[in-house]
Enzyme design. Sequence first.
Site, PDB file in Angstrom:
ATOM      1  N   ASP A 118     -39.884  53.052   1.083  1.00  0.00           N
ATOM      2  CA  ASP A 118     -40.116  51.607   1.116  1.00  0.00           C
ATOM      3  C   ASP A 118     -39.484  51.029   2.380  1.00  0.00           C
ATOM      4  O   ASP A 118     -39.001  51.758   3.241  1.00  0.00           O
ATOM      5  CB  ASP A 118     -39.537  50.952  -0.138  1.00  0.00           C
ATOM      6  CG  ASP A 118     -38.024  51.090  -0.222  1.00  0.00           C
ATOM      7  OD1 ASP A 118     -37.375  50.188  -0.741  1.00  0.00           O
ATOM      8  OD2 ASP A 118     -37.493  52.119   0.250  1.00  0.00           O
ATOM      9  N   ASP A 136     -46.395  67.991  -3.840  1.00  0.00           N
ATOM     10  CA  ASP A 136     -46.523  67.413  -2.496  1.00  0.00           C
ATOM     11  C   ASP A 136     -47.640  66.386  -2.512  1.00  0.00           C
ATOM     12  O   ASP A 136     -48.735  66.622  -2.032  1.00  0.00           O
ATOM     13  CB  ASP A 136     -46.792  68.522  -1.482  1.00  0.00           C
ATOM     14  CG  ASP A 136     -46.846  67.972  -0.057  1.00  0.00           C
ATOM     15  OD1 ASP A 136     -46.294  66.881   0.163  1.00  0.00           O
ATOM     16  OD2 ASP A 136     -47.440  68.628   0.813  1.00  0.00           O
TER      17      ASP A 136
END
Length: 813
Positions: free
Chosen positions: A199, A570
Amino acid sequence: MLRHAVTALAALALATGGLTAAALPAHSAAAATEAAADVQVRVNQLGYLPDGPKRATVVSSATGPLPWQLRDSSGTVVASGTTTLHGADEASGQSTHLVDFGAYTASGAGFTLVVDGRASHPFDISASLYDGLRADSMSFFYQQRSGIPIEAGLAGSAYTRPAGHLGVAPNKGDTSVPCQADVCDYHLDVRGGWYDAGDQGKYVVNGGISVWELVNSFERARRAGGDAALGDSTLRVPERGNGIPDVLDEARWELEFLLRMQVPAGRPMAGMAFHKVHDAEWTALPTRPELDDKQRELHSPSTAATLNLAATAAQCARVYAPYDAAFSARCLDAARRAWAAAKANPNVLAPATDNTGGGAYEDADVSDEFYWAAAELLATTGESQYRDAVTASPHHTEPAGGFWWGGTATLGRITLVTVPGVDLPADDLTRVRGLLTSAADGYLATMAGQGYAVPIPATGYTWGSNGSVANNAMILAVAYELTGRQKYRAGALESMDYLLGHNALDLSYVTGYGEHSSENQHHRFWAHQNDASLPHPPAGSFAGGPNAGLEDPVAKAKLPGCAPAACYVDDIGSYSTNEVAINWNASLAWLAAFAAERHGTPAVPEVRVTPAAVAVPEGGSAAVGVRLSAAPAQSVTVTVARSSGDQDLAATTGTTLVFTPADWATPQQVSVSAAQDADTVSGSATFTVAGPGVRSATFAATEVDDDAAAACAVTYRVDNSWGNGFTATVTVKNTGASAVSGWTLGWSFAGDQRISSAWNATVSQSGSAVTAHDAGWNAALAPGGSTRVGFQATYSGTNAAPTRYTLNGVLCS
C-alpha cells in the site's frame, strides 16, 4: 499494509476490481510443486559461495542413500557422493534426503546437482555471487520512495514515475496533512519516506526497524572492514557522488520523514511521534502514487512510534556524525526530545481498531521499545540516565529471541555488544553476548533437525515468515561477528539458501533471482498481473512467504490443506503470503551485504582500545578496555606498557591480558594511574598494547594536574528555578592564544543536583560529576571564542553553583 488490515482489505479486494480468487490465475503452492515435479533436487538457485556451506535437499521416498553428482556446465562430474536420509520433514510434509557438497570449493557457472538421475536448476559457485542482490535489494527502497520522481536511469524505464504525494493533483499530498478528527487541529508536512509495503501508507514503527537495519548494516560492514562496498556511488540512488555512503543516503530519506512525524514544540504532546500517515480509506489496487486522489491523514501519536524515533535518531546521531555534523545534531536533539516525551507518556498505545485505510500496527507492550531506545541513546551519548534505563529493564537479562517491528529488544542487545565503547560493566556485556549466541545456537539446532535448513520451526510459518527467517539469520551473523565461529556464518548463509530456492516449493522468494522466482507480489503499482501496462516488482523484491494462517481470500481458495512451508501463492491477491514490505526487504539487504563480503585469508587480529585517550586525575586512576578485532588462531597474550612520556603515568593493573579463540571480543580492563606530585605540569604518556600474532595499538593518557590551569574561563548561571527543578547555562570561553578543536567540559555539583536533559552538548553524569562533550557543530573554539551548554536538572535542599571546572581534563582559571 502488513498483517493488521486483513478484514478491511479483503472487503476492498472483492469490491474494487477483480481480486476474487476465481478471477486470478492459478499459481499456487500446489501448482508450483506440480510444475516443478521434475525438479526434486532443491538448491539455492542463485548459487553458493566457494568458502561457504553447500547443501541441497532431494524430495524422495527412497529408504536408502542415493548417489549424487555435481556437474559443471560441460556436464563433467567434479564431485560425487551419496545422500544422507533425513526422512519426513514436518514443515513441508515431504520425504527428504540431504546432500552436502561443501568440500568442493572451485568457482564456476552453470553447475547442476544430479541425484538418482534427476537434475537441479543450474547455479553458480562464485565469491561475487551476492553482489547483484546486495544492490537490487537496496534499490527496492529507492523505488519505494515517496515525494521524489523515480528516474529511468536509476530504476529502469519500466519503473520510472513522477513523485507521489507532493500535493500535485490529483494528490491531496503529504506536504500539509491534517490529523484525524480529535487528534490535532493543525497540518504537518510529512513528505518523503518510503511507502511501507504493497500500500502507500507510511508507518513510523515499521519505518523505524527498517531504517535501523540499513544503518546497522553499514555499522557492521564498517567494523568488518567491508564498508567500501556500501560507500558512495555503489548503489543506484540519486545522491550518489556526494561523498556520503549510498546506504546512508538511502536511509536518510526515511530518517527525514521520521523526524517530520515528531509533534512540534508548543503543541500538545510535543516530542511524541505520530503513529502513521495514510489515506483515509483503502486505496484501490492498482493505483500509482501520483494518481492517488484520497485524503491523507495523520493518526494519533503513540509511545511505540515515539520510541522508534528515539532509537533510530540516536543511531543516526552516532553514524552520520563523520559525514554531516548538523544532521547528526538534529537527530540527537530529536532523540532526546522523543525519549523525554515517551517517558512522560509511557502508555499511549495504538489501537487495533485503527485499520481503515492502513494497517493498525498495534502494540500492547512497549517495554522492548524503551529498552531499544535506551540502548541506542547509551551507545551514542554514554549518559547515565540511559544506562540506568538499560540495566533496569527486564529485557536486559531475559533470553534473546527473534525481532520484528513489534518486538525490538534484540535490536538494543545487538547495539550494546557491537558498538565500541558502550559504557556498561564488562560482566553485563559478556552476559548479553551470551544471550545472543545462545539464541543463535537455538536456531542452528532447529535447522539441524529439518529437511530444509531454515531457522524457524514448523510452527513458525506465519505472516511474514520469510522476514523471520532473515531476521534470525541476522542474529546468526551477529553471533559470527562476536565469536568468529564459522558455524554461525554457515547458518546465516544457509538461511539465504532457503530464501533463494532451497525450500519445499523449489521457489526463490526474491524477484529476479533464480530460475523459478516470485514475480507477482502484492503491490499497488508493481501490479502487472492486475494491469499489463504496469511492471512486475523489480529484481530484489522479497515476498512475505508461507503463512499457514491463510489470511486472505486468494490463499483460502487456493491453499486449503497446505503443509506450513507450502502455504504460499505467487498471486497479487494473496497479501497474507505474497506482499512486500520495507522491514522484510531491509533484512534481506542486511543479509545480502553480509553474504557478499569477501572472506579470504583470515585477517591478523587487531588490538582495539576504548577509549583511545583517557584523562587520569592526579593521585587517581582511569580505565580503558582492550579487546581484539577478530578471533586469533590460538590464545594470545598481550602486554600493556608505557612507550613514551611522563613516568608519573603508569599501567597498574591489567598489564598482561590473554585472549582465546573463544573469548576475544570481551573487553578486558586496564587501569592507568597518575602519581601525586608537586609540579603544575599536566603530563602525558603513550601506552602500547602488543603481542605475538596481533597488530598492536596505542592509547594516550593525560594527567589532570591538581594545580595546572587551562586557558579558559567558565561562568555558570541559573536561568529559571521552580520547586525542586531548574535550568542553567554554562558558558566556557577560550582565553588562550590557540584554537581548541573538540572540547570536554567537566564539573561537580556540591549538592544532589541531577541533570535530566541538556542541549548544545552531550552531557552525562556519574554521581555528582558531570561531563559535557561538544555537539560536533560547536567543537571549535577560536581564541576569545565561547560556547554555551544548557541543561535542566532537579535538586533538593540547596542549589549551590559548582566552583571548579576542567576543559579537556585541565583546570580552568
